[in-house]
Design a protein around this motif. Structure first.
Motif, PDB file in Angstrom:
ATOM      1  N   LEU A  44       0.911  -1.127  -0.013  1.00  0.00           N
ATOM      2  CA  LEU A  44      -0.008  -0.161   0.077  1.00  0.00           C
ATOM      3  C   LEU A  44       0.794   1.335   0.150  1.00  0.00           C
ATOM      4  N   ILE A  45       2.008   1.239   0.658  1.00  0.00           N
ATOM      5  CA  ILE A  45       2.903   2.279   0.846  1.00  0.00           C
ATOM      6  C   ILE A  45       3.753   2.444  -0.524  1.00  0.00           C
ATOM      7  N   TRP A  46       3.946   1.347  -1.286  1.00  0.00           N
ATOM      8  CA  TRP A  46       4.513   1.416  -2.566  1.00  0.00           C
ATOM      9  C   TRP A  46       3.580   1.974  -3.476  1.00  0.00           C
TER      10      TRP A  46
ATOM     11  N   LEU B 155       1.142   4.278  -2.886  1.00  0.00           N
ATOM     12  CA  LEU B 155       1.092   5.704  -2.641  1.00  0.00           C
ATOM     13  C   LEU B 155       2.152   6.439  -3.256  1.00  0.00           C
ATOM     14  N   ILE B 156       3.444   5.724  -3.204  1.00  0.00           N
ATOM     15  CA  ILE B 156       4.737   6.411  -3.849  1.00  0.00           C
ATOM     16  C   ILE B 156       4.422   6.558  -5.228  1.00  0.00           C
TER      17      ILE B 156
ATOM     18  N   THR C  75      -7.377  -5.738  -4.253  1.00  0.00           N
ATOM     19  CA  THR C  75      -8.674  -5.112  -3.859  1.00  0.00           C
ATOM     20  C   THR C  75      -8.376  -3.799  -3.137  1.00  0.00           C
ATOM     21  N   ILE C  76      -7.311  -4.069  -2.163  1.00  0.00           N
ATOM     22  CA  ILE C  76      -7.003  -3.014  -1.218  1.00  0.00           C
ATOM     23  C   ILE C  76      -6.191  -1.613  -1.693  1.00  0.00           C
TER      24      ILE C  76
ATOM     25  N   ILE D 222      -8.090   1.301  -2.661  1.00  0.00           N
ATOM     26  CA  ILE D 222      -8.483   2.294  -1.603  1.00  0.00           C
ATOM     27  C   ILE D 222      -7.596   3.671  -1.619  1.00  0.00           C
ATOM     28  N   VAL D 223      -6.421   3.544  -2.050  1.00  0.00           N
ATOM     29  CA  VAL D 223      -5.667   4.724  -1.933  1.00  0.00           C
ATOM     30  C   VAL D 223      -5.429   5.368  -3.606  1.00  0.00           C
TER      31      VAL D 223
ATOM     32  N   ALA E 200     -14.485   1.496  -1.328  1.00  0.00           N
ATOM     33  CA  ALA E 200     -14.223   2.643  -0.376  1.00  0.00           C
ATOM     34  C   ALA E 200     -15.196   3.487  -0.463  1.00  0.00           C
TER      35      ALA E 200
END
Lengths: 294, 284
Positions: free
Chosen positions: B139-141, B143-144, B226-227, B230-231, B241
């Protein structure tokens, strides 16, 4: 001197060689056919997910720029030159990371206790009925297949922002994952102690307490610790949806382009995860050696 | 036959004879008691620090109950086509991301494994590289990567590639290290070069393992994909979401159900493919 090789006469060899070649060609064809189908699937996937190689190559530099950029402070100095400025929010971040670990801990504990209660009904050798076994397995499957972040999103609406929904989301996912592992451990036990306890008049729960639990407890603890390691990583991103912990600060730093904060928080998370992995691994080895010594 | 009622009439006497077993001395129980006390103490600390309260839990559960009743019956509410398109995107992200990661990890796995190619320095660097990729969540990747290539599924694909590259490198190198050396030695003894030894001695052993790990990761990544929506990194997650935030509970239930069905379908297909591939290898 090497002995001369034995060779079949060419007339006898030819049909065999022909068969060999045919078999080889058939296998090649099957492999190539599979590869062709696979490449087609991949192309469709690339089309659907809007892959633009030119956009990637055009922006690949930006990726490394970004990775580099997060290690520089706003005034252009390399971050490590001024640790105080780089880690300016250290106290707040450490508290938040502490919260993150506690979220993971509490979620793991609640989930593991639930899994402990459920696993005997979900293991084929101790379940009371086929129906209950089937039902329990489906419930566990549901709990571990729905991603924990989805549970977190729903719980944030129900319980309000903060760590509580994060803990519950992790607990449910842990319940599903550990319930399955625990049930597998229970299915592998030696059933003789159970027979012994039952034959001397023990009820189902007494038999589980005195004949099953001593056999499985160290394995359960080891799996729970492993899950805890995974859950610390999971809890670190819970804040992305408002479910508490350090994730909130991280996503804010990324979205608002506080570059050096991103690297500082990431380093803190990675450090914490590594520390916890090390500690948990030590504990697990101890548990397993205790098991072996018995 | 059930035990006779007077089976344990002499229980008191038995207990007296085996006192240490029936009532173990405190010293023997102390470690267990201490561990339980520590675990519970930490739990209480966590609950106070994280602001758990029964009032909040109670009202939350009531809310959750209301949501659950609103989820029945699940319905797409006229957005079925949008949802299925987004679901297709999610699967595409998972397949493409996992596959590209596996392809890129293939050479890295050999570099990270002991005693195949490259020296200790190269091995060390490859391993640290894969460790640091794995240390950061998908998830952090995502975002980046959104910062780099913009919102959309492409960022999701790149996020899966980055985090899985580390995972595959580790798994592949472990498979290579546990492979049997004898076939490679045989190839060398018969006059083959090092490249021949890897191609004919090592790869036939590890390829089925690689393929089954790759198939397993496709299933697991369908859930991750799937997750990441969300971002904002594409796929069904974005809709999920949004529907949760706008309280469209029947649509939420619908989306969750189609995601579960898809994961089950992929699980089924990957088992089939795995058996086909490994069976073919075993027969060859």
């Amino acid at each position: 001197m090497p002995a001369p090789l034995l060779r079949l006469p060419d007339t006898a060899l030819a049909p065999l060689m022909g068969q060999y070649d045919a078999a080889l060609a058939a296998r090649r064809r099957a492999t190539l056919g599979g590869l062709a189908v696979f490449l087609l699937v991949l192309l469709v996937a690339a089309f659907v997910s809007e892959v633009h190689p030119e956009r990637l190559f055009g922006n690949a530099g930006k990726f490394f720029d970004y990775i580099g950029r997060i290690f520089y402070l706003d005034d252009g100095r390399f971050a490590a030159r001024d640790m105080g400025e780089w880690f300016w929010g250290l106290k707040r971040w450490l508290l938040k990371i502490g919260d993150t670990v506690l979220i993971a801990y509490l979620g793991t504990l609640i989930g593991a206790l639930g899994a402990f209660a459920a696993c005997f009904a979900a293991s084929a050798n101790l379940a009371t009925s086929k129906g209950a076994l089937f039902l329990m397995r489906r419930v566990l499957e549901f709990c571990r297949t729905v991603p924990e972040l989805v549970f977190a999103l729903i719980f944030v609406v129900a319980f309000g922002l903060g760590p509580v929904p994060g803990v519950l989301a992790i607990a449910i996912h842990t319940f599903g994952a550990l319930g399955k592992l625990f049930a597998e451990v229970v299915e592998n036990i030696d059933l003789k102690p159970v027979e012994g306890a039952t034959s001397s008049g023990a009820s189902r729960w007494q038999a589980i307490r005195y004949a099953v639990v001593p056999q499985v407890l160290s394995n359960f603890a080891s799996y729970a610790l492993l899950r805890f390691e995974i859950n610390v990583r999971g809890a670190a991103v819970m804040g992305f949806v408002g479910a508490g912990g350090i994730g909130q600060d991280l996503i804010e730093a990324v979205r608002k382009f506080y570059y050096s904060d991103v690297s500082a928080i990431l380093l803190l998370i990675i450090g914490t995860v590594m520390l916890i992995d090390l500690g948990a691994e030590r504990l697990r080895h101890r548990l397993l050696s205790m098991e072996a010594a018995r | 036959m059930s035990p006779s009622p007077d089976f344990f009439t002499d229980r008191a006497e038995v207990a007296a004879r085996h006192g240490a077993l029936v009532n173990p001395p405190l010293m023997q129980r102390l470690p267990a008691v201490l561990v339980v006390a520590m675990v519970l103490g930490l739990a209480v600390l966590a609950m106070t620090r994280l602001e758990f309260s029964f009032a909040r839990l109670g009202s939350g559960l009531v809310q959750l109950g209301t949501f659950l009743t609103l989820m029945v019956p699940p319905s797409p509410g006229g957005m079925a086509i949008t949802f299925f398109k987004a679901l297709g995107e999610t699967v595409a992200i998972a397949v493409l991301g996992t596959t590209l990661a596996a392809v890129l990890a293939f050479p890295l796995g050999f570099l990270a494994a002991r005693g195949v190619i490259g020296g200790a320095v190269l091995r060390f660097l490859t391993r640290r590289f894969s460790d640091s990729l794995r240390g950061v969540d998908t998830l952090i990747w995502a975002l980046i990567w959104i910062n780099v290539v913009g919102l959309g599924p492409f960022a999701g694909v790149l996020a899966l590639i980055t985090s899985d590259l580390g995972l595959f490198t580790k798994m592949f190198s472990e498979a290579i290290e546990t492979a049997d050396r004898k076939p490679s030695e045989g190839v060398v003894a018969a006059g083959g070069s090092r490249v021949h030894a890897i191609r004919f001695g090592l790869i036939p052993q590890v390829l089925p393992v690689f393929i089954s790990q790759w198939l397993y990761m496709i299933e697991s990544n369908t859930r991750s994909a799937t997750i990441i929506g969300i971002v904002g990194a594409g796929g069904i997650g974005l809709h999920l979401a949004e529907m949760i935030r706008t309280y469209e509970w029947d649509r939420v239930a619908f989306i969750v159900l189609i995601v579960l069905a898809t994961v089950a379908l992929i699980d089924f297909l990957s088992t089939k493919i795995r058996l086909a591939v490994i069976g073919e290898r075993a027969a060859a």
